[in-house]
Design a protein around this motif. Structure first.
Motif, mmCIF file in Angstrom:
data_model
loop_
_atom_site.group_PDB
_atom_site.id
_atom_site.type_symbol
_atom_site.label_atom_id
_atom_site.label_comp_id
_atom_site.label_asym_id
_atom_site.label_seq_id
_atom_site.Cartn_x
_atom_site.Cartn_y
_atom_site.Cartn_z
ATOM 1 N N ALA A 60 0.832 -1.206 0.000
ATOM 2 C CA ALA A 60 0.000 0.000 0.000
ATOM 3 C C ALA A 60 0.865 1.254 0.000
ATOM 4 O O ALA A 60 0.539 2.247 -0.660
ATOM 5 C CB ALA A 60 -0.931 -0.006 1.210
ATOM 6 N N ALA A 61 1.982 1.203 0.735
ATOM 7 C CA ALA A 61 2.905 2.340 0.746
ATOM 8 C C ALA A 61 3.537 2.544 -0.624
ATOM 9 O O ALA A 61 3.689 3.680 -1.095
ATOM 10 C CB ALA A 61 3.993 2.116 1.804
ATOM 11 N N MET A 62 3.893 1.447 -1.291
ATOM 12 C CA MET A 62 4.466 1.559 -2.633
ATOM 13 C C MET A 62 3.436 2.079 -3.630
ATOM 14 O O MET A 62 3.783 2.754 -4.608
ATOM 15 C CB MET A 62 4.985 0.201 -3.084
ATOM 16 N N ALA A 63 2.164 1.773 -3.389
ATOM 17 C CA ALA A 63 1.117 2.235 -4.300
ATOM 18 C C ALA A 63 0.950 3.747 -4.269
ATOM 19 O O ALA A 63 0.445 4.336 -5.229
ATOM 20 C CB ALA A 63 -0.208 1.557 -3.954
ATOM 21 N N CYS A 64 1.347 4.394 -3.173
ATOM 22 C CA CYS A 64 1.168 5.841 -3.071
ATOM 23 C C CYS A 64 2.489 6.594 -2.916
ATOM 24 O O CYS A 64 2.482 7.808 -2.712
ATOM 25 C CB CYS A 64 0.229 6.181 -1.913
ATOM 26 N N ALA A 65 3.630 5.885 -3.014
ATOM 27 C CA ALA A 65 4.935 6.547 -2.876
ATOM 28 C C ALA A 65 5.217 7.415 -4.101
ATOM 29 O O ALA A 65 4.825 7.088 -5.218
ATOM 30 C CB ALA A 65 6.032 5.509 -2.708
ATOM 31 N N GLU A 66 5.910 8.518 -3.884
ATOM 32 C CA GLU A 66 6.232 9.445 -4.972
ATOM 33 C C GLU A 66 7.721 9.790 -4.954
ATOM 34 O O GLU A 66 8.111 10.892 -4.569
ATOM 35 C CB GLU A 66 5.397 10.715 -4.836
ATOM 36 N N PRO A 67 8.570 8.853 -5.369
ATOM 37 C CA PRO A 67 10.008 9.141 -5.368
ATOM 38 C C PRO A 67 10.403 10.201 -6.383
ATOM 39 O O PRO A 67 11.468 10.813 -6.262
ATOM 40 C CB PRO A 67 10.630 7.784 -5.734
ATOM 41 N N GLU A 68 9.550 10.470 -7.390
ATOM 42 C CA GLU A 68 9.888 11.474 -8.403
ATOM 43 C C GLU A 68 10.043 12.868 -7.800
ATOM 44 O O GLU A 68 10.775 13.706 -8.314
ATOM 45 C CB GLU A 68 8.800 11.531 -9.489
ATOM 46 N N ARG A 69 9.327 13.097 -6.692
ATOM 47 C CA ARG A 69 9.359 14.442 -6.099
ATOM 48 C C ARG A 69 10.692 14.768 -5.456
ATOM 49 O O ARG A 69 11.039 15.935 -5.296
ATOM 50 C CB ARG A 69 8.251 14.571 -5.054
ATOM 51 N N THR A 70 11.438 13.727 -5.052
ATOM 52 C CA THR A 70 12.723 13.958 -4.394
ATOM 53 C C THR A 70 13.900 13.516 -5.233
ATOM 54 O O THR A 70 15.036 13.751 -4.868
ATOM 55 C CB THR A 70 12.771 13.210 -3.045
ATOM 56 N N ALA A 71 13.640 12.850 -6.373
ATOM 57 C CA ALA A 71 14.732 12.368 -7.214
ATOM 58 C C ALA A 71 15.412 13.538 -7.902
ATOM 59 O O ALA A 71 14.764 14.422 -8.464
ATOM 60 C CB ALA A 71 14.219 11.373 -8.252
ATOM 61 N N GLU A 72 16.724 13.553 -7.846
ATOM 62 C CA GLU A 72 17.484 14.615 -8.489
ATOM 63 C C GLU A 72 17.525 14.429 -10.002
ATOM 64 O O GLU A 72 17.740 15.371 -10.747
ATOM 65 C CB GLU A 72 18.916 14.652 -7.931
ATOM 66 N N GLU A 73 17.328 13.195 -10.464
ATOM 67 C CA GLU A 73 17.305 12.920 -11.895
ATOM 68 C C GLU A 73 16.308 11.801 -12.145
ATOM 69 O O GLU A 73 15.972 11.046 -11.221
ATOM 70 C CB GLU A 73 18.694 12.502 -12.393
ATOM 71 N N PRO A 74 15.794 11.679 -13.361
ATOM 72 C CA PRO A 74 14.801 10.634 -13.639
ATOM 73 C C PRO A 74 15.384 9.248 -13.420
ATOM 74 O O PRO A 74 16.597 9.040 -13.476
ATOM 75 C CB PRO A 74 14.454 10.865 -15.125
ATOM 76 N N PHE A 75 14.480 8.290 -13.181
ATOM 77 C CA PHE A 75 14.920 6.913 -13.045
ATOM 78 C C PHE A 75 15.571 6.448 -14.330
ATOM 79 O O PHE A 75 15.089 6.738 -15.430
ATOM 80 C CB PHE A 75 13.725 6.003 -12.725
ATOM 81 N N ALA A 76 16.666 5.702 -14.166
ATOM 82 C CA ALA A 76 17.363 5.166 -15.335
ATOM 83 C C ALA A 76 16.568 3.995 -15.887
ATOM 84 O O ALA A 76 16.521 2.926 -15.286
ATOM 85 C CB ALA A 76 18.772 4.724 -14.957
ATOM 86 N N GLU A 77 15.932 4.198 -17.043
ATOM 87 C CA GLU A 77 15.056 3.170 -17.582
ATOM 88 C C GLU A 77 15.814 1.935 -18.051
ATOM 89 O O GLU A 77 15.238 0.876 -18.235
ATOM 90 C CB GLU A 77 14.246 3.746 -18.755
ATOM 91 N N SER A 78 17.115 2.047 -18.254
ATOM 92 C CA SER A 78 17.882 0.896 -18.745
ATOM 93 C C SER A 78 18.617 0.155 -17.640
ATOM 94 O O SER A 78 19.434 -0.701 -17.894
ATOM 95 C CB SER A 78 18.904 1.370 -19.792
ATOM 96 N N SER A 79 18.367 0.513 -16.371
ATOM 97 C CA SER A 79 19.064 -0.134 -15.278
ATOM 98 C C SER A 79 18.622 -1.579 -15.138
ATOM 99 O O SER A 79 17.557 -1.971 -15.609
ATOM 100 C CB SER A 79 18.779 0.608 -13.967
#
Length: 468
Positions: free
Chosen positions: A442-461
């Protein structure tokens, strides 16, 4: 009080978590929720499971960090999901203390704890029971776990760590199921005694029509099936989203096969709704687009493929008889069995307790049911049920973010996993408390890491995989 061998291993893992950092500690806790039949510490008749023991180490690690402590506190601000969960827990605890005493003797209940009902099979007058305390402790632990999970998942690294831990959980669930079958077939069940030491009844050596009831690392087949429905929802969604398809696809297929073969009516009845959720996810996510003709064709043909398989089974007399007997035994004949009659009685008395308490509930942890809706209305009444629905609704609607990104795909997978667990609980849950894993999802369903990420998630990781 005694510390079991698996408890010593849990303490060692907790101390290592303190050294390795809060993300590693919380990931270990997520995987430790697998050990549903284990007791790390025994306090009289009470069992402290490994995951709950690890929660103390995780809390000590997280709440000493300013950023994470602030994130945990922020997660319970109005009108965020954590606020409604906190309301549910507060109402549940207060109701557990007051209502069984104020309404003592005014109703007949089937108590949750192993008390007079376990000995006589009859109802007892309403009054305080030991599970009022234990269920209150569990719900407080769930709230703490949820706030910590939101705080950890608010960063890019923490979000990825919990996602990896959930995949490890799904893989471990499949592994323990296979080990359960192999050890039972070879007569080496003693190898799993270290994690089957809880002080409650374990149904790990039962058969149905010659088939081993798969329990994995849980106390009974229904508990295994329920958690596997959640794993199927999580891994199946990530596979549909193209995230690590080789891994998530294998885990989804393995989870599907195991939940069907588990001989659990909960698993068999819940598989269809979960597959429908996954199909709806495929429709909404992929749709029908001229630039993706093959994927669109696959989505269109999926129902036809299912129909073809069903027809092939029906046309084969031996196969159709086997399938029909299996379904009859686990679902249609279940209501007439001793277990089915008892479970129906639990729900009937639970509904009566709802009316006896004027809609307030008879107190968290007071009565036993076999369905989550009945558990909610009978234990915490209309107020608690409303808080629960507000929690689920806000958790599912909060933090949708930009579609087709890694965080968005994982949030969708976590929502579908929660729905899988809710379906399982609607079919067989004895209590309001749904376990630490549910609140992590449930926490993962509403988590918003984008708001604190300094750069976008690496889609190729390696973790995120290729975008679909």
């Amino acid at each position: 009080m005694s510390i079991e061998p698996i408890g010593l291993l849990t303490i060692i893992a907790g101390l290592l978590g303190l050294l390795l950092g809060y993300r590693a500690a919380f990931a270990t806790l997520v995987v430790a929720t697998l050990f549903g039949a284990a007791a790390a510490v025994l306090i009289g008749p009470a069992n402290i499971q490994p995951a709950h023991l690890l929660l103390a180490f995780v809390a000590a690690t997280v709440f000493t960090r300013n950023h994470e402590r602030a994130g945990a506190i922020d997660s319970i601000r109005f009108p965020k999901p954590g606020f409604w969960l906190m309301c549910l827990v507060l109402y549940g605890v207060v109701s557990a203390i007051l209502i069984p005493r104020f309404l003592a003797g005014d109703a007949q209940i089937i108590p949750l704890g192993a008390s007079e009902y376990a000995a006589t099979g009859s109802t007892v007058p309403l009054g305080p029971v030991s599970s009022n305390f234990t269920q209150s402790v569990y719900m407080i632990a769930d709230l703490i776990c949820f706030t910590i999970a939101v705080a950890v998942a608010s960063t890019q690294a923490g979000f990825a760590a919990i996602t990896g831990a959930l995949l490890a959980y799904a893989a471990g669930n499949v592994l323990f199921a296979l080990v359960d079958v192999v050890t039972y077939s070879s007569g080496t069940q003693w190898l799993l005694e270290f994690m089957r030491n809880a002080q409650y009844t374990l149904h790990n050596e039962e058969e149905v029509s010659g088939l081993k009831r798969i329990v994995g690392s849980f106390p009974e087949a229904s508990a295994f099936a329920r958690t596997t429905l959640g794993a199927l929802g999580f891994t199946g969604t990530l596979w549909l989203c193209g995230r690590r398809p080789a891994l998530t696809g294998v885990l989804a297929i393995a989870s599907l096969v195991l939940v069907v073969l588990s001989t659990s009516s909960t698993g068999l009845a819940g598989t269809g709704p979960v597959l429908l959720i996954l199909y709806a996810t495929a429709l909404l996510r992929s749709g029908f687009h001229p630039n993706r003709p093959y994927r669109s064709a696959a989505v269109l043909c999926a129902p036809l493929a299912v129909i073809a398989v069903v027809l092939a089974v029906l046309l084969n007399d031996a196969a159709s008889e086997t399938v029909r007997n299996y379904i009859d035994l686990l679902i249609f004949n279940k209501a007439g069995s001793d277990s089915g009659v008892a479970r129906d009685a639990w729900n009937v008395y639970a509904l009566q307790n709802f009316f006896d308490s004027y809609g307030l509930g008879v107190g968290l942890g007071t009565v036993r049911t076999s369905s989550l809706p009945f558990a909610l209305v009978s234990n915490v009444g209309i107020p608690g049920s409303l808080f629960y629905l507000l929690f689920i609704g806000t958790a599912f609607l909060h933090g949708r973010g930009t579609p087709r990104t890694f965080p968005s795909d994982v949030r969708l997978a976590a929502r579908n996993a929660c729905l899988g667990l809710i379906i399982g609980d609607a079919l067989a849950a004895p209590t309001v408390e749904q376990g630490l894993l549910f609140y992590v999802l449930a926490a993962m369903a509403c988590a918003e890491p984008e708001r604190t990420a300094e750069e976008p998630f690496a889609e190729s990781s390696p973790l995120t995989g290729a975008r679909a």
